[in-house]
Scaffold this motif. Structure first.
Motif: not given
Length: 341
Positions: A11-40
């Motif tokens: 998280q620290t690396w990402f925030e220093r590198k990019f600041g905030t996530p893109t919309e695709a990342q905001e939508q995709g990460w919770p599903a991927i982290a929960s273990g669900r099959h995900t199509l982005i």
């Protein structure tokens, strides 16, 4: 970026590198982290690849810190593009290197990445057999070859993630059928269910693309619910297209070929001089060299800013042409259909 999704180091690396996530990342990460099959599904430049990779990186990093990262391939990333090096450097090698050098303690086990395509040398292939990468980057054809290799096949038994990129160019094609057969074979090798992550440009119907992602999963045959979470980001872009006939007798097979070619080259020169960067595609490798040679003779500026790109060139030279074209150092690249940026 939700705190609970990633290890504090990631998280620290990402925030220093990019600041905030893109919309695709905001939508995709919770599903991927929960273990669900995900199509982005999102346009180019929306951070789709990093959205797919970062959760895998996070899990491997946690295993490395705990000393439990075994010598087994856990992530397979499949892309139909052979020219993977630039995107992999940006979305995988770069993040892993920066996280390791800036944040990880020396006790953390290194996460290995392997690239297996038709360009991979025999020595590199043998090295992967002895010490398999934790993340394997490959093409559909090379995946099929590794699955057919008795010595490499066991490395897939502990696979945790399967990432398929460029699905819009795979699903409706023969390469997509070939990959589907490989995935069916892969499912007979793996010992535990694998989470599947698809990456696609905008296309419809996404439900069919999502079904392709899980169709080879044996759990679907057993009647289990294999619904795929679809993270969809649409973005309309303006496209300007023009059809140009450089010579009035362009399609006349009886007309002098040299005059038509000269007219083509002159029109290409005008387009190159009017733009910062120009990509020119031709049918054959021989024609690539011919067009480059003619352009260099008639342009008024440094002819070396015009470069050829085709499959007969050394891999190192091809990659340099691609990178310097992206960096804006070349005015023009003339390529056979080989070029895949």
């Amino acid at each position: 970026m939700a705190d609970a999704l990633f290890h504090p180091i990631v998280q620290t690396w990402f925030e220093r590198k990019f600041g905030t996530p893109t919309e695709a990342q905001e939508q995709g990460w919770p599903a991927i982290a929960s273990g669900r099959h995900t199509l982005i599904a999102a346009p180019t430049g929306s951070g789709k690849a990093l959205a797919a990779f970062l959760t895998c990186i996070d899990s491997l990093l946690r295993q490395g810190l705990a000393g439990g990262l075994s010598d087994q391939t856990q992530v397979v990333y499949v892309s139909p593009l052979k020219a993977l090096s630039n995107d992999i450097q940006k979305n995988l090698i770069g993040p892993l290197t920066e996280i390791r050098e800036r944040f990880l303690p020396s006790r953390a086990k290194e996460i290995r990445v392997g690239l297996r395509t038709g360009d991979t040398s025999q020595s590199e292939r043998q090295k992967m057999l002895r010490k398999p990468p934790h993340i394997l980057i490959t093409t559909p054809e090379s995946l099929a070859l590794t699955l057919a290799a008795k010595r490499f096949r066991p490395h897939y038994s502990q696979l945790s993630w399967l990432v398929i990129d460029e699905m819009h160019s795979l699903v409706p094609t023969k390469r997509g059928v070939h990959l589907a057969l490989s995935l069916s074979l892969l499912d007979t090798i793996i010992e535990t269910p694998v989470q599947r992550i698809g990456i696609s440009a905008t296309m419809e119907p996404l439900e069919q693309v999502a079904h392709y992602l899980v169709s080879s999963d044996r759990r679907e045959e057993e009647g289990e619910d294999q619904k795929v979470c679809i993270a969809k980001v649409w973005c309309d872009r303006e496209l300007e297209m023009e059809i140009i006939l450089p010579h009035e007798r362009f399609n006349d097979p009886q007309f002098d070929h040299k005059q038509i070619l000269d007219a083509n080259v002159e029109r290409i020169r005008d387009l190159v001089e009017a733009h910062t960067t120009t990509l020119v595609f031709v049918n054959t490798r021989a024609m690539t060299e011919e067009i480059v040679s003619r352009l260099r003779r008639i342009v008024g500026w440094d002819g070396e800013a015009i470069q050829a790109h085709h499959g007969s060139m050394d891999k190192t030279i091809r990659l340099e042409v691609e990178q310097r074209l992206k960096d804006g150092e070349w005015r023009c690249a003339v390529s056979s259909p080989w070029l895949e940026l």
